[in-house]
Write a protein that holds these residues in place. Structure first.
Motif, PDB file in Angstrom:
ATOM      1  N   VAL A  19     -32.803 -15.285   7.207  1.00  0.00           N
ATOM      2  CA  VAL A  19     -31.521 -15.968   7.276  1.00  0.00           C
ATOM      3  C   VAL A  19     -30.678 -15.694   6.043  1.00  0.00           C
ATOM      4  O   VAL A  19     -29.494 -15.438   6.138  1.00  0.00           O
ATOM      5  CB  VAL A  19     -31.719 -17.485   7.483  1.00  0.00           C
ATOM      6  N   GLU A  20     -31.282 -15.720   4.859  1.00  0.00           N
ATOM      7  CA  GLU A  20     -30.512 -15.574   3.629  1.00  0.00           C
ATOM      8  C   GLU A  20     -30.643 -14.207   2.991  1.00  0.00           C
ATOM      9  O   GLU A  20     -29.906 -13.884   2.085  1.00  0.00           O
ATOM     10  CB  GLU A  20     -30.956 -16.633   2.621  1.00  0.00           C
ATOM     11  N   GLY A  21     -31.580 -13.402   3.438  1.00  0.00           N
ATOM     12  CA  GLY A  21     -31.847 -12.153   2.740  1.00  0.00           C
ATOM     13  C   GLY A  21     -31.684 -10.928   3.594  1.00  0.00           C
ATOM     14  O   GLY A  21     -30.587 -10.593   4.021  1.00  0.00           O
ATOM     15  N   GLU A  22     -32.793 -10.270   3.864  1.00  0.00           N
ATOM     16  CA  GLU A  22     -32.769  -8.966   4.506  1.00  0.00           C
ATOM     17  C   GLU A  22     -32.217  -8.995   5.932  1.00  0.00           C
ATOM     18  O   GLU A  22     -31.576  -8.066   6.363  1.00  0.00           O
ATOM     19  CB  GLU A  22     -34.174  -8.376   4.526  1.00  0.00           C
ATOM     20  N   PHE A  23     -32.486 -10.037   6.662  1.00  0.00           N
ATOM     21  CA  PHE A  23     -32.039 -10.107   8.044  1.00  0.00           C
ATOM     22  C   PHE A  23     -30.599 -10.587   8.048  1.00  0.00           C
ATOM     23  O   PHE A  23     -30.319 -11.750   7.852  1.00  0.00           O
ATOM     24  CB  PHE A  23     -32.935 -11.064   8.834  1.00  0.00           C
ATOM     25  N   LYS A  24     -29.675  -9.686   8.236  1.00  0.00           N
ATOM     26  CA  LYS A  24     -28.259 -10.034   8.163  1.00  0.00           C
ATOM     27  C   LYS A  24     -27.833 -10.789   9.418  1.00  0.00           C
ATOM     28  O   LYS A  24     -28.187 -10.425  10.518  1.00  0.00           O
ATOM     29  CB  LYS A  24     -27.435  -8.777   7.982  1.00  0.00           C
ATOM     30  N   MET A  25     -27.079 -11.817   9.201  1.00  0.00           N
ATOM     31  CA  MET A  25     -26.587 -12.602  10.324  1.00  0.00           C
ATOM     32  C   MET A  25     -25.437 -11.864  10.985  1.00  0.00           C
ATOM     33  O   MET A  25     -24.427 -11.568  10.357  1.00  0.00           O
ATOM     34  CB  MET A  25     -26.118 -13.974   9.848  1.00  0.00           C
ATOM     35  N   CYS A  26     -25.586 -11.553  12.222  1.00  0.00           N
ATOM     36  CA  CYS A  26     -24.570 -10.871  13.010  1.00  0.00           C
ATOM     37  C   CYS A  26     -23.814 -11.933  13.800  1.00  0.00           C
ATOM     38  O   CYS A  26     -24.403 -12.920  14.244  1.00  0.00           O
ATOM     39  CB  CYS A  26     -25.268  -9.896  13.958  1.00  0.00           C
ATOM     40  N   LYS A  31     -19.857   3.095  17.168  1.00  0.00           N
ATOM     41  CA  LYS A  31     -18.924   2.793  16.083  1.00  0.00           C
ATOM     42  C   LYS A  31     -18.594   1.301  16.056  1.00  0.00           C
ATOM     43  O   LYS A  31     -18.570   0.676  14.994  1.00  0.00           O
ATOM     44  CB  LYS A  31     -17.642   3.617  16.229  1.00  0.00           C
ATOM     45  N   GLU A  32     -18.331   0.715  17.226  1.00  0.00           N
ATOM     46  CA  GLU A  32     -18.014  -0.720  17.301  1.00  0.00           C
ATOM     47  C   GLU A  32     -19.200  -1.566  16.841  1.00  0.00           C
ATOM     48  O   GLU A  32     -19.013  -2.576  16.153  1.00  0.00           O
ATOM     49  CB  GLU A  32     -17.618  -1.107  18.728  1.00  0.00           C
ATOM     50  N   LEU A  33     -20.414  -1.155  17.216  1.00  0.00           N
ATOM     51  CA  LEU A  33     -21.610  -1.879  16.780  1.00  0.00           C
ATOM     52  C   LEU A  33     -21.752  -1.814  15.265  1.00  0.00           C
ATOM     53  O   LEU A  33     -22.006  -2.822  14.607  1.00  0.00           O
ATOM     54  CB  LEU A  33     -22.868  -1.317  17.451  1.00  0.00           C
ATOM     55  N   GLU A  34     -21.588  -0.620  14.725  1.00  0.00           N
ATOM     56  CA  GLU A  34     -21.746  -0.450  13.277  1.00  0.00           C
ATOM     57  C   GLU A  34     -20.675  -1.207  12.497  1.00  0.00           C
ATOM     58  O   GLU A  34     -20.930  -1.672  11.389  1.00  0.00           O
ATOM     59  CB  GLU A  34     -21.767   1.031  12.921  1.00  0.00           C
ATOM     60  N   GLU A  35     -19.493  -1.351  13.060  1.00  0.00           N
ATOM     61  CA  GLU A  35     -18.423  -2.110  12.398  1.00  0.00           C
ATOM     62  C   GLU A  35     -18.796  -3.577  12.194  1.00  0.00           C
ATOM     63  O   GLU A  35     -18.319  -4.221  11.263  1.00  0.00           O
ATOM     64  CB  GLU A  35     -17.117  -2.007  13.190  1.00  0.00           C
ATOM     65  N   VAL A  36     -19.648  -4.117  13.050  1.00  0.00           N
ATOM     66  CA  VAL A  36     -20.091  -5.510  12.902  1.00  0.00           C
ATOM     67  C   VAL A  36     -21.489  -5.583  12.263  1.00  0.00           C
ATOM     68  O   VAL A  36     -22.112  -6.629  12.262  1.00  0.00           O
ATOM     69  CB  VAL A  36     -20.062  -6.291  14.244  1.00  0.00           C
ATOM     70  N   GLY A  37     -21.959  -4.432  11.713  1.00  0.00           N
ATOM     71  CA  GLY A  37     -23.257  -4.421  11.031  1.00  0.00           C
ATOM     72  C   GLY A  37     -24.439  -4.241  11.943  1.00  0.00           C
ATOM     73  O   GLY A  37     -25.584  -4.421  11.528  1.00  0.00           O
ATOM     74  N   CYS A  38     -24.180  -3.886  13.191  1.00  0.00           N
ATOM     75  CA  CYS A  38     -25.264  -3.726  14.161  1.00  0.00           C
ATOM     76  C   CYS A  38     -25.716  -2.258  14.174  1.00  0.00           C
ATOM     77  O   CYS A  38     -25.482  -1.526  15.120  1.00  0.00           O
ATOM     78  CB  CYS A  38     -24.788  -4.176  15.544  1.00  0.00           C
ATOM     79  N   LYS A  81     -34.597  -4.806  13.611  1.00  0.00           N
ATOM     80  CA  LYS A  81     -34.983  -6.091  13.014  1.00  0.00           C
ATOM     81  C   LYS A  81     -34.723  -7.233  13.992  1.00  0.00           C
ATOM     82  O   LYS A  81     -35.542  -8.139  14.132  1.00  0.00           O
ATOM     83  CB  LYS A  81     -34.216  -6.333  11.718  1.00  0.00           C
ATOM     84  N   CYS A  82     -33.564  -7.177  14.658  1.00  0.00           N
ATOM     85  CA  CYS A  82     -33.241  -8.219  15.647  1.00  0.00           C
ATOM     86  C   CYS A  82     -34.267  -8.234  16.766  1.00  0.00           C
ATOM     87  O   CYS A  82     -34.744  -9.295  17.174  1.00  0.00           O
ATOM     88  CB  CYS A  82     -31.855  -7.990  16.245  1.00  0.00           C
ATOM     89  N   LYS A  83     -34.590  -7.048  17.247  1.00  0.00           N
ATOM     90  CA  LYS A  83     -35.560  -6.955  18.348  1.00  0.00           C
ATOM     91  C   LYS A  83     -36.904  -7.528  17.915  1.00  0.00           C
ATOM     92  O   LYS A  83     -37.535  -8.274  18.666  1.00  0.00           O
ATOM     93  CB  LYS A  83     -35.707  -5.508  18.796  1.00  0.00           C
ATOM     94  N   GLN A  84     -37.326  -7.214  16.700  1.00  0.00           N
ATOM     95  CA  GLN A  84     -38.589  -7.741  16.198  1.00  0.00           C
ATOM     96  C   GLN A  84     -38.547  -9.263  16.120  1.00  0.00           C
ATOM     97  O   GLN A  84     -39.491  -9.943  16.516  1.00  0.00           O
ATOM     98  CB  GLN A  84     -38.903  -7.140  14.830  1.00  0.00           C
ATOM     99  N   GLY A 133     -37.603  -8.778  23.373  1.00  0.00           N
ATOM    100  CA  GLY A 133     -36.324  -8.646  22.709  1.00  0.00           C
ATOM    101  C   GLY A 133     -35.493  -7.539  23.338  1.00  0.00           C
ATOM    102  O   GLY A 133     -36.017  -6.473  23.626  1.00  0.00           O
ATOM    103  N   ILE A 134     -34.242  -7.820  23.573  1.00  0.00           N
ATOM    104  CA  ILE A 134     -33.327  -6.825  24.131  1.00  0.00           C
ATOM    105  C   ILE A 134     -32.116  -6.771  23.203  1.00  0.00           C
ATOM    106  O   ILE A 134     -31.482  -7.783  22.954  1.00  0.00           O
ATOM    107  CB  ILE A 134     -32.897  -7.179  25.557  1.00  0.00           C
ATOM    108  N   VAL A 135     -31.847  -5.585  22.689  1.00  0.00           N
ATOM    109  CA  VAL A 135     -30.711  -5.403  21.788  1.00  0.00           C
ATOM    110  C   VAL A 135     -29.725  -4.427  22.441  1.00  0.00           C
ATOM    111  O   VAL A 135     -30.088  -3.671  23.331  1.00  0.00           O
ATOM    112  CB  VAL A 135     -31.153  -4.866  20.408  1.00  0.00           C
ATOM    113  N   PRO A 136     -28.461  -4.450  22.006  1.00  0.00           N
ATOM    114  CA  PRO A 136     -27.472  -3.576  22.636  1.00  0.00           C
ATOM    115  C   PRO A 136     -27.761  -2.101  22.403  1.00  0.00           C
ATOM    116  O   PRO A 136     -28.159  -1.712  21.311  1.00  0.00           O
ATOM    117  CB  PRO A 136     -26.155  -3.973  21.980  1.00  0.00           C
ATOM    118  N   GLU A 137     -27.596  -1.330  23.431  1.00  0.00           N
ATOM    119  CA  GLU A 137     -27.663   0.120  23.322  1.00  0.00           C
ATOM    120  C   GLU A 137     -26.247   0.629  23.388  1.00  0.00           C
ATOM    121  O   GLU A 137     -25.525   0.342  24.342  1.00  0.00           O
ATOM    122  CB  GLU A 137     -28.509   0.709  24.455  1.00  0.00           C
ATOM    123  N   PRO A 138     -25.817   1.359  22.358  1.00  0.00           N
ATOM    124  CA  PRO A 138     -24.424   1.807  22.364  1.00  0.00           C
ATOM    125  C   PRO A 138     -24.134   2.818  23.467  1.00  0.00           C
ATOM    126  O   PRO A 138     -24.988   3.629  23.816  1.00  0.00           O
ATOM    127  CB  PRO A 138     -24.251   2.441  20.983  1.00  0.00           C
TER     128      PRO A 138
END
Length: 133
Positions: free
Chosen positions: A65-72, A100-107, A114-117, A126-131
């Motif tokens: 929450v506060e460190g490595e795992f960035k809040m998207c 590009k849109e995903l990377e603009e929001v840090g994804c 990390k999100c999937k994990q 876990g299901i994460v967006p595929e660009p």
């Protein structure tokens, strides 16, 4: 982890004792101060048991929450009887988005992993967006 330990009112020595001496107070201090980045599964298990939480909660409480795992802004969470559940709002809403849109929001690819994990730890899957191209 330090915030969790202090919230529960334990000293490093008390956590060491609760972990049946498997973790020394000095090693606990190194974990809390970031000198040890990836404690072994055995240490994480003993630490979680001593603190009365599940292993993944050691990381969601502070490191993620506060460190490595960035809040998207698309990462959503809600409490259940068994702890927090995390999901991606982009996936839930079926949004079609470019790399590009995903990377603009840090994804980035790394952050999606990390999100999937985290989702797999909390929900079993876990299901994460595929660009799209």
């Amino acid at each position: 982890m330090q915030a969790l330990r202090k919230t529960k009112g334990f000293s490093l020595r008390q956590i060491s004792q609760l972990a049946n001496g498997q973790i020394s107070p000095s090693y606990l201090s190194e974990i809390e101060n970031g000198k040890v980045k990836n404690p072994s599964k055995k240490i994480a298990r003993a630490l979680a048991k001593a603190l009365g939480v599940r292993e993944f909660e050691l990381f969601t409480f502070e490191d993620y929450v506060e460190g490595e795992f960035k809040m998207c802004k698309y990462r959503m969470e809600y409490p259940t009887m068994n702890g927090w559940v995390y999901y991606c709002d982009l996936v839930a809403r079926g949004k079609n988005i470019t790399k590009k849109e995903l990377e603009e929001v840090g994804c980035t690819e790394v952050e999606r992993a990390k999100c999937k994990q985290m989702m797999e730890l909390t929900c079993g899957m876990g299901i994460v967006p595929e660009p799209r191209e």
